[in-house]
Design an enzyme around this catalytic site. Structure first.
Site, mmCIF file in Angstrom:
data_model
loop_
_atom_site.group_PDB
_atom_site.id
_atom_site.type_symbol
_atom_site.label_atom_id
_atom_site.label_comp_id
_atom_site.label_asym_id
_atom_site.label_seq_id
_atom_site.Cartn_x
_atom_site.Cartn_y
_atom_site.Cartn_z
ATOM 1 N N CYS A 1 -3.861 0.502 -2.913
ATOM 2 C CA CYS A 1 -3.866 -0.708 -2.091
ATOM 3 C C CYS A 1 -2.773 -1.672 -2.559
ATOM 4 C CB CYS A 1 -5.211 -1.413 -2.191
ATOM 5 S SG CYS A 1 -6.599 -0.460 -1.537
ATOM 6 N N GLU B 1 -2.997 -4.908 -3.020
ATOM 7 C CA GLU B 1 -3.508 -5.830 -4.028
ATOM 8 C C GLU B 1 -3.507 -5.170 -5.412
ATOM 9 O OE1 GLU B 1 -5.842 -6.540 -0.160
ATOM 10 O OE2 GLU B 1 -4.999 -4.858 -1.249
ATOM 11 N N CYS C 1 -10.273 -4.614 0.224
ATOM 12 C CA CYS C 1 -11.391 -3.676 0.127
ATOM 13 C C CYS C 1 -12.281 -4.080 -1.059
ATOM 14 C CB CYS C 1 -10.872 -2.247 -0.035
ATOM 15 S SG CYS C 1 -10.162 -1.891 -1.668
ATOM 16 N N ASN D 1 0.837 -1.189 0.000
ATOM 17 C CA ASN D 1 0.000 0.000 0.000
ATOM 18 C C ASN D 1 0.881 1.251 0.000
ATOM 19 O OD1 ASN D 1 0.538 -0.846 2.765
ATOM 20 N ND2 ASN D 1 -0.926 0.690 3.463
ATOM 21 N N CYS E 1 -10.611 -3.706 -4.520
ATOM 22 C CA CYS E 1 -9.599 -4.734 -4.787
ATOM 23 C C CYS E 1 -10.246 -6.101 -5.002
ATOM 24 C CB CYS E 1 -8.559 -4.773 -3.679
ATOM 25 S SG CYS E 1 -7.414 -3.372 -3.788
ATOM 26 N N GLU F 1 0.222 5.255 0.637
ATOM 27 C CA GLU F 1 -0.730 6.281 1.046
ATOM 28 C C GLU F 1 -0.375 7.636 0.447
ATOM 29 O OE1 GLU F 1 -1.940 4.398 5.363
ATOM 30 O OE2 GLU F 1 -0.707 6.196 5.339
#
Length: 132
Positions: free
Chosen positions: A50, A52, A83, A39, A86, A41
Site C-alpha cells: 500500500c 501508506e 486499509c 501502491n 495501514c 501491486e
C-alpha cells in the site's frame, strides 16, 4: 510543496497494472521531512504494498519513527481511507491526534485523525512486559 502535492506527485508513479487504482501517500516526520509512497501491486494478490506502508517504510529507512501528518490521494468519487493494516501502521508511528488528509484527484477532501480512523487501536500497552 504541500504534503498533498507530494502524495499527488508520487501517485503517478504507482505500479497498478491489475487494479488500475493508483494511490499516493505522503507522511511528514517529526523532523519536518516528507516521505512518499505509492501502491505497488503484484500479480500474486494480495502480495502488493500500500502507498501508506511505502511512505512509512521510507520514513523509517531514513531514521525517523514518528509521523506528525499524513496525506493520501486516489482517483475515486470519495476520499479513500487506508486499509486496516495501514491504519494500524499509522497508529504505530503517529499519535491519536495526528492529522490525516484523505483526498481525491478531483479535489474532494476529508480531514480526519489517526484515532478517528482506528478507534480502540492495538498498542504495546496490550502486551504485558513488552516495551517499545
Amino acid at each position: 510543496m504541500s504534503l498533498l502535492d507530494a502524495a499527488r506527485e508520487v501517485r503517478e508513479r504507482a505500479y497498478a497494472p491489475y487494479s488500475r487504482f493508483k494511490v499516493g501517500a505522503a507522511v511528514r516526520g517529526a523532523s519536518g521531512a516528507v516521505y512518499r509512497g505509492c501502491n505497488v501491486e503484484n500479480v500474486a494478490y494480495p502480495e502488493g504494498t500500500c502507498a501508506e506502508a511505502g511512505a512509512i517504510a521510507a520514513m523509517v529507512a531514513a531514521g525517523e519513527t514518528e509521523l506528525i501528518e499524513v496525506a493520501v490521494i486516489a482517483d475515486a468519487p470519495e476520499p479513500v481511507p487506508p486499509c486496516g493494516g495501514c491504519r494500524q501502521k499509522l497508529a504505530e508511528f503517529g499519535r491519536g491526534a495526528t492529522p490525516v488528509l484523505l483526498a481525491t484527484t478531483s479535489g474532494r477532501t476529508l480531514a480526519t485523525t489517526v484515532a478517528e480512523l482506528l478507534p480502540g487501536r492495538f498498542e504495546v500497552a496490550h502486551m504485558a512486559g513488552v516495551e517499545p
